[in-house]
Design a protein around this motif. Structure first.
Motif, short mmCIF file in Angstrom:
data_model
loop_
_atom_site.label_atom_id
_atom_site.label_comp_id
_atom_site.label_asym_id
_atom_site.label_seq_id
_atom_site.Cartn_x
_atom_site.Cartn_y
_atom_site.Cartn_z
N ALA A 420 0.81 -1.21 0.00
CA ALA A 420 0.00 0.00 0.00
C ALA A 420 0.85 1.26 0.00
CB ALA A 420 -0.94 0.00 1.20
N LEU A 421 2.13 1.13 0.37
CA LEU A 421 3.04 2.29 0.36
C LEU A 421 3.74 2.45 -0.98
CD1 LEU A 421 4.58 1.82 3.90
CD2 LEU A 421 2.98 3.61 3.18
N ALA A 422 3.51 1.51 -1.89
CA ALA A 422 4.11 1.59 -3.21
C ALA A 422 3.22 2.45 -4.13
CB ALA A 422 4.30 0.18 -3.76
N TYR A 423 3.45 2.36 -5.43
CA TYR A 423 2.74 3.21 -6.39
C TYR A 423 1.45 2.54 -6.84
CZ TYR A 423 1.56 5.61 -10.72
OH TYR A 423 0.88 6.27 -11.71
N HIS A 424 0.35 3.35 -6.89
CA HIS A 424 -0.98 2.91 -7.29
C HIS A 424 -1.36 3.58 -8.61
CE1 HIS A 424 -2.17 1.70 -3.00
NE2 HIS A 424 -1.04 2.37 -2.84
N GLN A 425 -1.92 2.80 -9.55
CA GLN A 425 -2.36 3.34 -10.84
C GLN A 425 -3.87 3.25 -10.94
OE1 GLN A 425 -0.42 4.78 -13.21
NE2 GLN A 425 -2.26 5.28 -14.37
N SER A 426 -4.53 4.41 -11.17
CA SER A 426 -6.00 4.44 -11.18
C SER A 426 -6.50 5.45 -12.20
CB SER A 426 -6.52 4.80 -9.79
OG SER A 426 -7.93 4.86 -9.76
N ARG A 427 -7.72 5.25 -12.64
CA ARG A 427 -8.49 6.29 -13.31
C ARG A 427 -9.96 5.86 -13.27
NH1 ARG A 427 -7.69 8.72 -17.57
NH2 ARG A 427 -9.77 8.91 -18.45
N ASP A 447 9.35 -0.50 -18.09
CA ASP A 447 10.24 -0.67 -16.94
C ASP A 447 9.92 0.32 -15.82
OD1 ASP A 447 12.29 -1.82 -15.48
OD2 ASP A 447 13.82 -0.46 -16.29
N ILE A 448 8.63 0.43 -15.51
CA ILE A 448 8.16 1.30 -14.42
C ILE A 448 7.49 0.42 -13.37
CG2 ILE A 448 6.67 3.23 -13.79
CD1 ILE A 448 6.84 4.17 -16.71
N PRO A 449 7.94 0.46 -12.14
CA PRO A 449 7.30 -0.37 -11.12
C PRO A 449 5.94 0.17 -10.71
CG PRO A 449 9.00 0.98 -10.12
CD PRO A 449 9.08 1.23 -11.60
N TYR A 450 5.04 -0.73 -10.37
CA TYR A 450 3.78 -0.36 -9.74
C TYR A 450 3.25 -1.58 -9.01
CZ TYR A 450 -0.05 -2.67 -12.33
OH TYR A 450 -0.95 -3.59 -12.82
N ASP A 451 2.35 -1.36 -8.06
CA ASP A 451 1.85 -2.46 -7.23
C ASP A 451 0.37 -2.72 -7.36
OD1 ASP A 451 3.44 -3.68 -4.40
OD2 ASP A 451 4.52 -2.49 -5.89
N ILE A 452 -0.44 -1.67 -7.59
CA ILE A 452 -1.89 -1.83 -7.51
C ILE A 452 -2.55 -1.09 -8.66
CG2 ILE A 452 -3.90 -1.67 -5.98
CD1 ILE A 452 -0.60 -0.70 -4.53
N ILE A 453 -3.48 -1.75 -9.33
CA ILE A 453 -4.32 -1.09 -10.33
C ILE A 453 -5.74 -1.00 -9.76
CG2 ILE A 453 -4.90 -3.21 -11.59
CD1 ILE A 453 -4.62 -1.43 -14.17
#
Length: 971
Positions: A420-427, A447-453
């Motif tokens: 939850a402290l990592a990067y989140h991607q939303s729209r 090559d971009i890290p993310y954790d949650i959509i």
């Protein structure tokens, strides 16, 4: 009311109307000013002066931990009961209620984590008009003055806080309406009784006492004889007179705002009280407002409003209410920090006045030189529509003490799972399963890290929550399992408005269980929101919350898996056709409480029930992640908060910093803003800068409105993609530091994101700074938030302190203000000399993939050549750190040219493969040799490099497990 087709679905015209409403700028006329809120206007019309309240010293009662005394309003003779408690931890509690109300008044439940433990209270002095009390060790004293009523808190002989010193105590008592049926019956009864008395004049009589005098007479704190009514006729005449006067004020028994009329069966029920802080010019807190960190005086304008509302595209730098309310205010001076926690869930306004407001610094200096300046003082006035006065006074004296005191009452920030402290991607919204898969793959391709959509409302079957659109998301479980294979997660939205549809299982169950909020007439309350006509579950009902929690079980929420988490939006509650876009105040909740009593608690309860549902689905093993838009005091126990529907504008980027700082001051550390802005389309420069800001805020999520153009990080050209990737990678490298900060906040209540004055409380230069901040006590961040910026002015605090640029390792001496030249790649961050920060610099596609990766320790030497820091490690997602002691809390110290690693908490034990691969020491000279020593092993020599220009020593591959004890010596 909006139109719907025969199936109950909203027509295209209605949708267009709603969307236009959403994307337009805020219409301030939709929301009340103080003058349009009858109780606020009534209370504000009461000017400072002699209080009508007198404390009845003859009714005084004491126990070892409390004082009880009656207050009488000499204008209307209504008796109140004041209770005062000394609390452990340097706090006090003050409660004021009617002595004998017609019915119970609302007292906020579930927010306090426990009944606060009390401390010894004793009488140390008394005269005909005052009583002196001693708290605990006797250093703290309280002087209660009877007429006019006021209370003064002293530490030693220094006055630190006064209550009702301006005479603004207001307590509007419950009453029956003069022309109500019951009053007509009472008048008839009195007339009949008078006739009977005339017939039987020789018979002595005493009537029953519906207004409570007999109850008061029988209570432990009786009314004095001279105040006690004796005849029913006298009482009715007095009550009629008082209520007749009150009824002359508009809004007393009902008030209309636009097309909505709020009927008040109990009449005016507001409460208010003033507090004075001598020697104080700086006050903070009472979020949520889109305003500066340091609160402004409100003379000549509206007070700050606390009333949870869905404010589309909110304006900046004004005291309008927003999505959440935390009625906590901090007062700070160089001598001490104090706090007020006003425990009331009704609509609340806060007035702030100061005797130095408007004076320039030169004017204050002139006052000082001439010897004629008055002592600075800030006065704060709280006004709530209903409930009782229940206030905690947090006496500090340090900022850290106030944070500890407040979170001892309402709980600390929940420790989130690491992802939850990592990067989140939303729209709003990823269109379908194919879209989700394409976005997920896009992060890997670039090559971009993310954790949650994240999935917004369009993923559901016709805005029916706990469902999936059968055409767009026909295979949710397979979609989630695909993410699991990449060690990633998903968040889906679950809002608290339930589509009224007899074919919808959730609606049918809530209706059959009678769990909906009711209208004043007893019917299920309905309003309009995204699904069209919607019902609103009564989350104040524990049985309703338990049922809601059960819906997150895997066999209830069809298609859900263990990597699906939750977003609670629109939970103010938002009601498109309601007054001020929310629920009618005369709607009724369990226990016959009106919505006006509980309004600011609604979102708190929604998040509570959701978080508990996530816990229960795992048998209490897994930690939940729930994001909420609406919140109250104590919401920190249940997850994260974001700043709502902001805009792609530079000023909205800037305001995200003081908004999150304000939340951190009142316990809610897990805060962030929609990266890029929710409304409108950000230009590339703004988007890049927003990623750089978001990477250094606790909750890091990009989100956008349905009408905006797509803005995944790779859609703005290679140069901007690289800049965004670098910002996100900085976030991932610092995840061990972020996780440790959240653990510290969970244990101690200290904010993660801190104003500079929290760590440097005696430096007046920092009191108004809110464009830079600290993460813990180790990193100072000054993001670039101005369009076209070529440089920023950074203030480095701390007399004799040193700071290191984390990118160049340049050593800087404090205090000083420096001008830093910036480029588009710049994120100005400084590490405090004397701190140690752990990083993981092998950034992978998600945080879970980095679990066993090695650490790098950055040791920033202070002026004395010392440093200290810590690191928390566990499995990152379960409660095993609490229930089984499965964790490591490591302590690193550098002193005398020796770096040591030891346990900070011997109670914890956890096996991990992670190790230390590098130690970077900032500000170090070049040693002749570097040696590693472990228990039971021979000393070994380590490789190192030294950069003379920057005085940076890099020790390579100690290769020690992060859980082991060891030392590294520079010789």
């Amino acid at each position: 009311m909006a139109e719907a087709d025969a199936s109950g679905r909203m027509t295209a015209a209605v949708w267009l109307t709603l969307l236009l409403a959403v994307v337009s700028a805020v219409d301030r006329s939709n929301f009340k000013t103080c003058d349009q809120s009858s109780f606020c206007k009534r209370q504000r019309n009461l000017k400072p002066g002699s209080s009508p309240y007198r404390a009845l010293l003859e009714s005084l009662q004491f126990s070892q931990d409390s004082m009880k005394i009656q207050l009488i309003n000499e204008a209307n003779k209504v008796p109140l009961l004041l209770e005062f408690y000394g609390l452990k931890g340097n706090m006090t509690r003050l409660r004021i209620n009617e002595l004998t109300p017609l019915k119970a008044r609302y007292e906020v439940p579930d927010v306090l984590v426990q009944d606060p433990p009390t401390t010894r209270l004793s009488v140390t002095g008394r005269d005909e008009n005052s009583v002196e009390l001693s708290l605990g060790d006797g250093i703290r004293k309280v002087i209660l003055t009877a007429k006019p009523f006021r209370m003064d808190l002293l530490v030693g002989w220094e006055l630190v806080l006064s209550v009702n010193s301006r005479g603004l105590l207001v307590f509007e008592h419950l009453r029956q309406r003069k022309d109500s049926f019951s009053d007509k019956v009472s008048s008839t009864v009195v007339s009949i009784w008078d006739s009977i008395k005339n017939l039987f004049s020789r018979t002595p009589t005493k009537e029953p006492d519906p207004d409570g005098a007999e109850a008061a007479e029988a209570s432990n704190a009786p009314l004095p004889l001279e105040e006690e009514p004796t005849e029913k006729t006298e009482q009715l005449e007095d009550t009629s007179k008082r209520e007749g006067e009150a009824e002359e004020d508009p809004g007393t028994w009902e008030e209309t705002f636009k097309t909505h009329t709020d009927r008040k069966p109990n009449g005016p029920t507001s409460v208010g009280l003033d507090f004075s802080f001598p020697g104080v010019e700086n006050v903070y807190g009472i979020p949520e407002h889109a305003d500066n960190l340091r609160l402004r005086t409100t003379e000549g304008g509206d007070p700050y409003r606390l009333y949870n509302l869905d404010v589309f595209q909110y304006e900046l730098y004004n005291p309008m209410a927003l999505y959440g309310s935390v009625p906590v205010l901090l007062a700070h001076s160089a001598q001490r920090t104090l706090g007020i926690f006003w425990l009331n869930a009704a609509e609340t306004w806060v007035d702030i006045t100061s005797n130095t407001a408007g004076k320039t610094l030169f004017g204050k200096m002139l006052d000082y030189i001439q010897g004629g300046g008055e002592t600075p003082q800030t006065d704060v006035r709280w006004m709530s529509e209903s409930g009782i006065i229940d206030v905690f006074l947090l006496l500090g004296p340090s900022p850290a003490d106030v944070f500890k005191q407040y979170t001892s009452l309402t709980g600390t920030q929940a420790l989130p799972p690491l992802f939850a402290l990592a990067y989140h991607q939303s729209r709003w919204n990823y269109n379908d399963e194919e879209d989700v898969n394409a976005v997920d793959n896009g992060f890997d391709e670039h090559d971009i890290p993310y954790d949650i959509i994240w999935l917004d409302i369009e993923h559901t079957d016709g805005k029916r929550y706990f469902t999936w659109d059968p055409n767009k998301f026909p295979h949710p479980r397979e979609m989630l399992q695909h993410l699991t294979a990449k060690r990633r997660k998903m968040v889906s939205i679950v809002d608290p408005h339930i589509k009224v549809d007899t074919g919808y299982r959730v609606h049918n169950e809530i209706r059959s269980r009678d769990f909906y909020v009711k209208t004043k007439d007893g019917n299920d309350y309905e309003g309009w929101c995204w699904p069209g006509s919607a019902g609103y579950p009564d989350f104040t009902n524990p049985q309703m919350r338990a049922w809601w929690s059960s819906m997150f079980a895997y066999d209830q929420y069809e298609g859900s898996t263990e990597n699906l988490y939750t977003w609670n939006d629109m939970n103010e509650p938002s009601i498109f056709n309601g007054p001020e876009v929310t629920m009618h105040k005369d709607a009724v909740h369990q226990g016959d409480w009106e919505h006006r009593d509980v309004h600011n608690l609604y979102g708190f309860y929604v998040q509570m029930a959701t978080a508990q549902g996530q816990e229960q689905r795992s048998g209490g093993v897994e930690r939940p992640f729930v994001l909420t838009r609406s919140f109250f005091a104590g919401s920190q126990r249940y997850g994260a908060v974001w700043t709502g529907d902001n805009s792609a504008e530079w000023d909205h980027l800037k305001i995200s910093i003081p908004m999150c700082l304000s939340l951190g001051l009142v316990g809610i550390s897990f805060c962030g803003a929609d990266v890029g802005g929710f409304f409108k389309n950000p230009e590339p420069e703004l988007l890049v800068r927003w990623y750089q800001v978001g990477a250094y805020q606790p909750f890091f999520r990009a989100h956008a409105h349905v009408d905006t153009t797509r803005r995944e990080p790779w859609l703005f050209g290679e140069e901007n993609k690289a800049l965004i990737r670098d910002a996100i990678r900085e976030r991932y490298a610092l995840l061990p530091f972020w996780y440790t900060l959240l653990y510290q906040s969970y244990r101690t209540g200290q904010p993660v994101m801190r104003p500079l004055w929290v760590e440097y409380p005696q430096d007046p230069t920092v009191y108004g700074i809110d464009d830079q901040y600290l993460l813990g006590d180790a990193l100072l961040v000054h993001p670039v938030t101005a369009q076209g910026a070529r440089g920023v002015q950074v203030y480095l605090p701390g007399k004799g302190a040193v700071w290191y640029d984390v990118h160049t390792h340049q050593k800087l001496h404090a205090p000083q203000t420096l001008y830093l030249t910036v480029t588009m790649s710049s994120i100005p961050v400084y590490q405090r000399g004397g701190s140690i920060v752990a990083r993981k610099e092998r950034v992978r596609r998600s945080s879970d993939c980095m679990q066993n990766d090695p650490y790098t320790l950055y040791v920033a030497l202070g002026p004395q050549g010392t440093a200290q820091g810590d690191l928390f490690v566990d499995d990152g997602h379960t409660y095993n750190f609490e229930t089984k002691g499965q964790y490591l809390h490591r302590l690193f110290r550098f002193s005398g040219n020796v770096l040591t690693a030891s346990t900070a908490d011997p109670k914890g034990s956890f096996e991990t493969l992670a190790w230390i691969e590098r130690v970077v020491i900032l500000g170090a000279g070049k040693p002749a040799a570097v040696f590693l020593k472990q228990d039971g092993a021979a000393e070994t020599r380590l490789d190192f490099t030294h950069e003379a220009e920057t005085s940076v020593l890099t020790v390579r591959k100690p290769a020690v497990n992060v859980g082991a004890d060891w030392s590294i010596s520079l010789r």
